[in-house]
Design a protein around this motif. Structure first.
Motif, PDB file in Angstrom:
ATOM      1  N   LEU A 120      -2.623   6.621  16.984  1.00 57.95           N
ATOM      2  CA  LEU A 120      -4.271   6.131  16.793  1.00 57.95           C
ATOM      3  C   LEU A 120      -4.575   6.324  15.496  1.00 57.95           C
ATOM      4  CD1 LEU A 120      -6.076   7.037  19.975  1.00 57.95           C
ATOM      5  CD2 LEU A 120      -5.420   4.957  19.335  1.00 57.95           C
ATOM      6  N   VAL A 121      -4.122   7.684  14.867  1.00 55.66           N
ATOM      7  CA  VAL A 121      -4.623   8.172  13.418  1.00 55.66           C
ATOM      8  C   VAL A 121      -3.847   7.264  12.439  1.00 55.66           C
ATOM      9  CG1 VAL A 121      -4.466  10.074  11.952  1.00 55.66           C
ATOM     10  CG2 VAL A 121      -5.193  10.660  14.111  1.00 55.66           C
ATOM     11  N   LEU A 122      -2.597   7.136  12.474  1.00 54.44           N
ATOM     12  CA  LEU A 122      -1.585   6.255  11.750  1.00 54.44           C
ATOM     13  C   LEU A 122      -2.272   4.777  11.661  1.00 54.44           C
ATOM     14  CD1 LEU A 122       1.851   7.833  12.051  1.00 54.44           C
ATOM     15  CD2 LEU A 122       0.328   8.159  10.183  1.00 54.44           C
ATOM     16  N   ALA A 123      -2.554   4.273  12.722  1.00 51.94           N
ATOM     17  CA  ALA A 123      -2.843   2.785  12.664  1.00 51.94           C
ATOM     18  C   ALA A 123      -4.147   2.699  12.122  1.00 51.94           C
ATOM     19  CB  ALA A 123      -3.237   2.383  14.179  1.00 51.94           C
ATOM     20  N   ALA A 124      -5.093   3.701  12.117  1.00 51.57           N
ATOM     21  CA  ALA A 124      -6.332   3.912  11.302  1.00 51.57           C
ATOM     22  C   ALA A 124      -6.125   3.945  10.093  1.00 51.57           C
ATOM     23  CB  ALA A 124      -7.438   4.770  11.814  1.00 51.57           C
ATOM     24  N   VAL A 125      -5.399   4.645   9.520  1.00 51.49           N
ATOM     25  CA  VAL A 125      -4.871   4.809   8.188  1.00 51.49           C
ATOM     26  C   VAL A 125      -4.447   3.515   7.683  1.00 51.49           C
ATOM     27  CG1 VAL A 125      -3.332   5.925   6.732  1.00 51.49           C
ATOM     28  CG2 VAL A 125      -4.605   7.449   8.121  1.00 51.49           C
ATOM     29  N   VAL A 126      -3.479   2.862   8.364  1.00 54.72           N
ATOM     30  CA  VAL A 126      -2.795   1.637   7.730  1.00 54.72           C
ATOM     31  C   VAL A 126      -3.732   0.576   7.718  1.00 54.72           C
ATOM     32  CG1 VAL A 126      -0.934  -0.082   8.454  1.00 54.72           C
ATOM     33  CG2 VAL A 126      -0.620   2.317   8.750  1.00 54.72           C
ATOM     34  N   THR A 127      -4.798   0.557   8.837  1.00 55.54           N
ATOM     35  CA  THR A 127      -5.587  -0.582   8.683  1.00 55.54           C
ATOM     36  C   THR A 127      -6.722  -0.674   7.530  1.00 55.54           C
ATOM     37  OG1 THR A 127      -5.557  -0.596  11.307  1.00 55.54           O
ATOM     38  CG2 THR A 127      -7.617  -1.487   9.865  1.00 55.54           C
ATOM     39  N   VAL A 128      -7.268   0.856   7.245  1.00 54.30           N
ATOM     40  CA  VAL A 128      -8.030   1.037   6.026  1.00 54.30           C
ATOM     41  C   VAL A 128      -7.237   0.640   5.011  1.00 54.30           C
ATOM     42  CG1 VAL A 128      -9.227   2.862   4.836  1.00 54.30           C
ATOM     43  CG2 VAL A 128      -9.230   2.713   7.446  1.00 54.30           C
ATOM     44  N   GLU A 129      -5.988   1.257   4.761  1.00 50.98           N
ATOM     45  CA  GLU A 129      -4.954   0.841   3.481  1.00 50.98           C
ATOM     46  C   GLU A 129      -4.890  -0.435   3.472  1.00 50.98           C
ATOM     47  OE1 GLU A 129      -0.710   1.916   1.823  1.00 50.98           O
ATOM     48  OE2 GLU A 129      -1.169   0.685   3.736  1.00 50.98           O
ATOM     49  N   VAL A 130      -4.564  -1.427   4.149  1.00 49.52           N
ATOM     50  CA  VAL A 130      -4.317  -2.727   4.150  1.00 49.52           C
ATOM     51  C   VAL A 130      -5.407  -3.574   3.678  1.00 49.52           C
ATOM     52  CG1 VAL A 130      -3.574  -4.813   5.150  1.00 49.52           C
ATOM     53  CG2 VAL A 130      -2.482  -2.840   5.691  1.00 49.52           C
ATOM     54  N   ALA A 131      -6.726  -3.036   4.468  1.00 46.37           N
ATOM     55  CA  ALA A 131      -8.077  -3.893   4.106  1.00 46.37           C
ATOM     56  C   ALA A 131      -8.441  -3.313   2.715  1.00 46.37           C
ATOM     57  CB  ALA A 131      -9.051  -3.243   5.107  1.00 46.37           C
ATOM     58  N   ALA A 132      -8.274  -2.126   2.277  1.00 48.51           N
ATOM     59  CA  ALA A 132      -8.689  -1.770   1.089  1.00 48.51           C
ATOM     60  C   ALA A 132      -7.909  -2.324  -0.188  1.00 48.51           C
ATOM     61  CB  ALA A 132      -8.739  -0.120   0.955  1.00 48.51           C
ATOM     62  N   ALA A 133      -6.703  -2.283   0.101  1.00 54.69           N
ATOM     63  CA  ALA A 133      -5.602  -2.990  -0.860  1.00 54.69           C
ATOM     64  C   ALA A 133      -6.192  -4.583  -1.111  1.00 54.69           C
ATOM     65  CB  ALA A 133      -4.282  -3.132  -0.304  1.00 54.69           C
ATOM     66  N   SER A 134      -6.506  -5.260  -0.001  1.00 57.05           N
ATOM     67  CA  SER A 134      -7.037  -6.761  -0.420  1.00 57.05           C
ATOM     68  C   SER A 134      -8.136  -6.531  -1.005  1.00 57.05           C
ATOM     69  CB  SER A 134      -7.280  -7.273   0.953  1.00 57.05           C
ATOM     70  OG  SER A 134      -5.878  -7.188   1.668  1.00 57.05           O
ATOM     71  N   VAL A 135      -9.093  -5.536  -0.746  1.00 57.42           N
ATOM     72  CA  VAL A 135     -10.341  -5.668  -1.465  1.00 57.42           C
ATOM     73  C   VAL A 135     -10.075  -5.336  -3.121  1.00 57.42           C
ATOM     74  CG1 VAL A 135     -12.424  -4.413  -1.928  1.00 57.42           C
ATOM     75  CG2 VAL A 135     -12.098  -4.997   0.243  1.00 57.42           C
TER      76      VAL A 135
END
Length: 263
Positions: A120-135
């Protein structure tokens, strides 16, 4: 036992694991796990943004982002994954509470609860990372990253993070000294820094190199014209299957060994 009785037992066990995961998340909050993840993710994105800002002057091709991010991930995410797994197990290791816990709950449930917490923690981290990288890419002027390729990046990145976390969790559960698992994370990050320069027959044995091996972007450099050409390549499903199978094997062997741990 009747079918209804089996369903009731299964439902009760699932609810029990859900409560244990919620408890593990509360423990992590007390250990400032989310703050640690946010800080490490912030440094990762700053480095990624700095590199991207220099590259956008040459080309606005979104594939530059998909090529650069796995390279940065290979350096930061092995350590972050190790920190997450180590922190989740740290409370019991510091207080030597394993014997007490294993007299109150099943070893399998405890192991799975801690692993699911890492997921759960790593999924949240990766989700934020991929979204932030796109932004970040859009803000700098890169083309928009297709959703399908962002999803492949998310799946690939999370798969490698979970492999590292699974191995580190196993070490944490069997080794009281938390310095050892963190050394593993640091070593994988160090190897990740040089993974792109390793021969293919060597890099396949380095877990942190799979951030790059699972990339869907190819790069070729023409030394005569000094021009870099970016291309989209097929998702290397074979490498993905390898990392998934190795993770499943590590999980199964660790779970079996921990289940035999005497309270």
């Amino acid at each position: 036992m009747t079918a209804g009785g089996k369903e009731a037992v299964t439902s009760k066990r699932r609810l029990g694991i859900a409560r244990q995961v919620a408890l593990e998340l509360r423990k992590g909050r007390r250990k400032h796990l989310w703050l640690i993840c946010a800080a490490m993710l912030g440094v990762l994105l700053l480095w990624f943004g700095y590199q991207s800002a220099r590259q956008v002057e040459v080309t606005a091709d979104y594939r530059v982002l998909l090529y650069s991010l796995p390279t940065v991930n290979a350096v930061f995410l092995p350590l972050l994954s190790a920190v997450v797994a180590s922190t989740v197990c740290d409370v019991e290791n510091r207080g030597n509470m394993w014997k007490q816990l294993l007299t109150m709950e099943r070893a399998e449930d405890l192991f799975c609860a801690k692993w699911l917490t890492c997921v759960l923690v790593l999924a949240a981290v990766v989700t934020v990372e991929v979204a932030a990288a796109s932004v970040i890419g859009g803000t700098l002027g890169f083309q928009a990253v297709p959703v399908s390729e962002s999803l492949v990046l998310w799946v690939s990145t999370l798969a490698v993070c979970l492999f590292v976390a699974t191995v580190v969790e196993c070490l944490c559960l069997f080794i009281a000294n938390q310095f050892v698992p963190l050394v593993v994370g640091v070593a994988l990050s160090f190897l990740g820094l040089f993974s792109m320069y390793l021969p293919a027959y060597v890099s396949v044995f380095v877990p942190s190199s799979y951030f790059g091996l699972l990339s869907t972007v190819g790069m070729s450099y023409d030394y005569a014209t000094e021009v870099i050409t970016w291309s989209t390549v097929a998702w290397p499903v074979g490498y993905f299957a390898v990392i998934v199978l190795v993770t499943v094997a590590a999980f199964a062997l660790s779970l079996r060994a921990f289940a035999r741990k005497e309270p």
